[in-house]
Write an enzyme that holds these catalytic residues in place. Structure first.
Site, PDB file in Angstrom:
ATOM      1  N   HIS A   2      80.647  29.006 -18.833  1.00 37.21           N
ATOM      2  CA  HIS A   2      79.246  29.181 -18.954  1.00 37.21           C
ATOM      3  C   HIS A   2      78.427  28.226 -20.191  1.00 37.21           C
ATOM      4  CE1 HIS A   2      81.206  32.877 -20.992  1.00 37.21           C
ATOM      5  NE2 HIS A   2      80.850  31.769 -22.017  1.00 37.21           N
TER       6      HIS A   2
ATOM      7  N   TYR B  61      86.353  19.644 -31.783  1.00 38.23           N
ATOM      8  CA  TYR B  61      86.762  18.857 -30.958  1.00 38.23           C
ATOM      9  C   TYR B  61      86.582  17.421 -31.470  1.00 38.23           C
ATOM     10  CZ  TYR B  61      86.178  22.825 -27.827  1.00 38.23           C
ATOM     11  OH  TYR B  61      85.971  24.150 -27.415  1.00 38.23           O
TER      12      TYR B  61
END
Length: 488
Positions: free
Chosen positions: A171, A258
């Protein structure tokens, strides 16, 4: 319509309830069977009671079953949804704790970085067991909908090795779009049209239009910096937007782990995060949030059960993809969303074997991806770094090759920015030994790893991280919720 849906890991009570309620918002789906399965009988009993209360309150002929025998739950299922967290919070705590000894500070640790890679090592053997059961006992052509992280690795393994029709669902895109609609002053989300593409948790809004008018970088930066809340909570995302020219879907905390630039120096971390909520960069934030949520649910279960005895309001159907995909497949009503699938040329400048997240349309003919997308070069380069880690991680998880696992961790952007090769080798040994009960593929490697740890001279430290918070008690959570109600 009458068909069977199986939910694996249904003990994720809040999420299972949301998926179930969404399904019942589809008028044609009120005669389906939903089979719940989990390794925890206790959690199954709780979620079954809640779902049966929903069915009773709404007078639908939906059948709800619960079984710790997974194969029995999967028998004849047309759709299988996975929400599993292999190792639970116990293993997850090690995903955060052990890397901290080597200076690696994660906010979430469930996608890549040291924690996400080990999470994948635990999940993938189990995912492949699911796929075997699906091939053998589910309905012919059954579709596997994976919600479990690490999304790309799990989906990659299910497609490449599990040989099951699989789509990964997240989502993050929806949440990013909601932010953009708010800062641009849209009256509703329907005014915003966008193309978002990349890989899970590193998708990029490469085309934005508000009521048909194209929105450029400068306007977006100005709108975010003018927002009284997002300007503080999303400092890192805004910085990436300024440098890359496009906005990332992922939260400040997720995105920070990340990349190799923002969490590599402890004294720099505070500059880029916000402590108003866990998702904006707190050390181990999602572990704390998950622990508090579990404790709260266990304590307040009677209230959750009582709240289930309400009529379903279809206007409050969530934007989770699962119910919309099933509605499109079963009724032919077209649904547009963002799906995790094997690339195969959809994104021109990412590898064919990678699991991408990109726009697609669903109808009775299946999921049809929009092809011919090219990412901005910086976005593609950032995605490529993660894809290479994901590929090695998947292959290591399937083969049980601890050397390949260490190479995967070594090539992770944040790990590589913080730790030396010697530290990475010892850290992986330590994590594999600590989580051995959930890593059957590494059973033969564990004795040697223990020997290396006993002889190691690599120094570690006792570090809680740059921005750690303690798990709050039930009393503290009650007081906070009460204060929020009074404020409203």
């Amino acid at each position: 319509m009458s068909f069977k849906i199986a939910i694996i890991g249904a003990g994720s009570v809040g999420f299972t309830k949301k998926l179930f309620t969404d399904l019942l918002c589809v008028p044609e789906f009120r005669d389906i069977e939903v089979a719940l399965t989990d390794i925890s009988q206790h959690n199954l009993d709780m979620i079954k009671a809640i779902l049966e209360k929903i069915v009773e309150a709404n007078g639908f002929p939906v059948k709800v079953t619960a079984d710790t025998d997974r194969r029995r739950a999967l028998e004849g299922a047309k759709y299988i949804i996975s929400c599993v967290r292999v190792g639970g919070l116990e293993a997850y705590a090690d995903d955060i704790r052990i890397p901290l000894k080597y200076g690696i500070d994660q906010c979430v640790g469930d996608t890549i970085c040291a924690g996400g890679i080990l999470y994948g090592q635990r999940n993938i053997p189990v995912i492949l067991d699911f796929c075997k059961d699906i091939r053998e006992v589910a309905a012919p052509g059954a579709k596997f909908l994976n919600y479990a992280n690490p999304m790309a690795m799990n989906t990659w393994a299910a497609i490449e090795y599990g040989k099951v029709d699989t789509v990964g669902l997240c989502h993050g895109v929806q949440h990013g779009a909601e932010q953009i609609a708010e800062i641009l002053g849209a009256k509703s989300l329907s005014e915003l049209d966008y193309i978002c593409s990349g890989i899970n948790h590193q998708t990029w809004f490469i085309d934005l239009r508000l009521n048909g008018r194209k929105i450029g970088k400068d306007e977006l930066v100005a709108a975010f910096e003018a927002h009284p809340v997002f300007s503080q909570q999303e400092k890192l995302r805004i910085d990436v937007l300024k440098r890359f020219g496009v906005y990332s879907t992922e939260s400040n905390g997720h995105l920070s782990e990340y990349l190799p630039w923002y969490r590599k120096r402890p004294d720099e971390i505070a500059r880029w995060i916000d402590m108003s909520d866990w998702i904006h960069g707190e050390t181990g934030g999602y572990l704390r949030h998950s622990t508090e949520t579990r404790n709260w649910f266990e304590t307040e279960f009677p209230q959750f059960l009582a709240s289930a005895a309400k009529p379903i309001d279809p206007t409050k159907r969530s934007n989770e993809h699962a119910s919309h995909i099933l509605e499109a497949l079963e009724t032919g009503r077209v649904y547009r969303g963002h799906f995790n699938v094997k690339n195969n040329g959809v994104i021109s400048n990412l590898p064919a074997d990678a699991i991408i997240e990109s726009p697609g349309f669903v109808d009775r003919f299946g999921i049809n991806m929009v092809s011919g997308i090219t990412l901005p070069e910086a976005c593609a380069a950032t995605c490529m770094a993660s894809i290479n880690v994901q590929r090695m991680s998947v292959h290591a998880a399937v083969s049980g090759d601890i050397d390949l696992l260490k190479l995967a961790v070594l090539h992770d952007p944040l790990v590589g920015a913080v730790a030396t090769p010697e530290e990475v080798w010892q850290m992986v040994d330590e994590m594999v030994v600590a989580q051995a009960r959930w890593l059957p593929q590494y059973a033969d490697a564990v004795p040697a790893a223990k020997e290396r740890l006993a002889k190691s001279t690599v120094k570690t430290r006792d570090w809680a991280g740059a921005a750690r918070r303690n798990v709050r008690s039930i009393e503290e959570l009650r007081a906070e919720k009460s204060a929020l109600k009074k404020a409203v």
